[in-house]
Design an enzyme around this catalytic site. Structure first.
Site, mmCIF file in Angstrom:
data_model
loop_
_atom_site.group_PDB
_atom_site.id
_atom_site.type_symbol
_atom_site.label_atom_id
_atom_site.label_comp_id
_atom_site.label_asym_id
_atom_site.label_seq_id
_atom_site.Cartn_x
_atom_site.Cartn_y
_atom_site.Cartn_z
ATOM 1 C CG ASP A 128 42.521 41.882 49.581
ATOM 2 O OD1 ASP A 128 42.557 42.781 48.673
ATOM 3 O OD2 ASP A 128 43.656 41.493 50.168
ATOM 4 C CE LYS A 186 47.051 40.684 49.533
ATOM 5 N NZ LYS A 186 45.709 40.521 48.656
#
Ligand code: ATR
Length: 280
Positions: A102, A66
């Site tokens: 997220d 990420k």
């Protein structure tokens, strides 16, 4: 021609993302397919170049890539750049643009559960890792006035608050012990650590010393197990509870919207996840 989407990660074979995205593509009547890409750290650059060359429509990025993906992208959205993590990439005419859904996905899930305005709520976050960072920054960007953070390593909670460019600096860092004795101060308690995750399902990150505030929502981002020991204890003290399925579903829904412009049926997504996890 079919458009290809996917998720890059390592390990990746247990990901439920293909199930929910392929169902959403079908419901939207789109000729697209979402597949798993097992990409190890040494191959991330090659994988991104491959995605460009093949004209892949977009992809998700998961552990451990990420943060590492950022230098390979052409542009990173403001919030994702500030968080320092990208979980969604869109290919716009050959330009790869990174987003973070997220944190915003979690906020969307939370708003579905709370009565009243999130900004006015007194919030406690447990944990100071990558997940906590995304959630904390998104909460503060969304206008929450105060979200305190407690963590096993206090200095990491302090650093997270220090790093956050959003909000008015009212949030405080607490030790787990101090937080355990002040739980009744909070309207929302968010558990972001890995404590209690399968296979160590008996673990809790902190004990409920004293009581909880009436009407409190306790949320745990873990979805395996569906009900952590922490949520069980919170529920037995009268709290409303939320597990990590919603966060997973809403990050996917926002990614799908970034790629297609269509906001998918989150109830259908939730049902697929619950079926896979044995919850229905
Ligand atoms: P993620 O990216 O999933 O958030 P991470 O960056 O490794 O994962 O962060 C894990 C978080 O869980 C940290 O806040 C960690 O506490 P420390 O900063 O003290 O390491 C917390 N954590 C992990 N196991 C824990 C446990 N058994 N009890 C309490 N906190 C725990």
């Amino acid at each position: 021609m079919k458009k290809l989407y996917g998720v890059m990660g390592d390990p990746i074979k247990h990901s439920m993302s293909p199930d929910i995205h392929n169902d959403a593509f079908r419901r939207a009547g789109l000729m697209s397919e979402y597949v798993l890409f097992h990409v190890t750290s040494g191959h991330l650059g090659d994988a991104v170049r491959g995605a460009r060359a093949l004209g892949i429509g977009g992809f998700n990025v998961t552990v451990p890539h990420k943060t590492a993906i950022i230098p390979y992208l052409d542009e990173v959205d403001g919030l994702a750049g500030t968080i320092g993590a990208v979980n969604t990439v869109k290919n716009e005419n050959g330009r790869l643009i990174g987003y973070n859904t997220d944190g915003p996905g979690y906020i969307r899930a939370l708003k579905e559960k709370v009565r009243g305005t999130l900004a006015d709520m007194h919030i406690l976050l447990i944990g100071s890792g990558g997940a906590a960072r995304g959630i904390f920054f998104s909460l503060m960007k969304d206008g929450v006035l105060q979200a305190d953070i407690c963590n096993r390593t206090l200095s990491k909670a302090e650093a997270l608050i220090e790093d956050c460019p959003y909000g008015n600096g009212k949030s405080r860092a607490l030790s787990l012990e101090e937080a355990g004795t002040r739980l009744q101060d909070y309207d929302i308690i968010i558990q972001t650590t890995s404590s209690g995750m399968s296979p160590l399902t008996d673990e809790v990150p902190l004990r409920f010393e004293g009581g909880l505030k009436g009407g409190v929502l306790v949320s745990d981002i873990i979805y395996n197990p569906l009900e952590t020991e922490f949520l069980k204890q919170a529920g037995s003290k009268g709290a409303a509870v939320q597990n990590g399925v919603d966060m997973f579903v809403y990050q996917a829904a926002l990614a799908f919207e970034i790629w297609t412009g269509i906001y998918p049926d989150t109830e259908a997504m939730r049902n697929i996840v619950l079926q896979k996890l044995g919850g229905i």
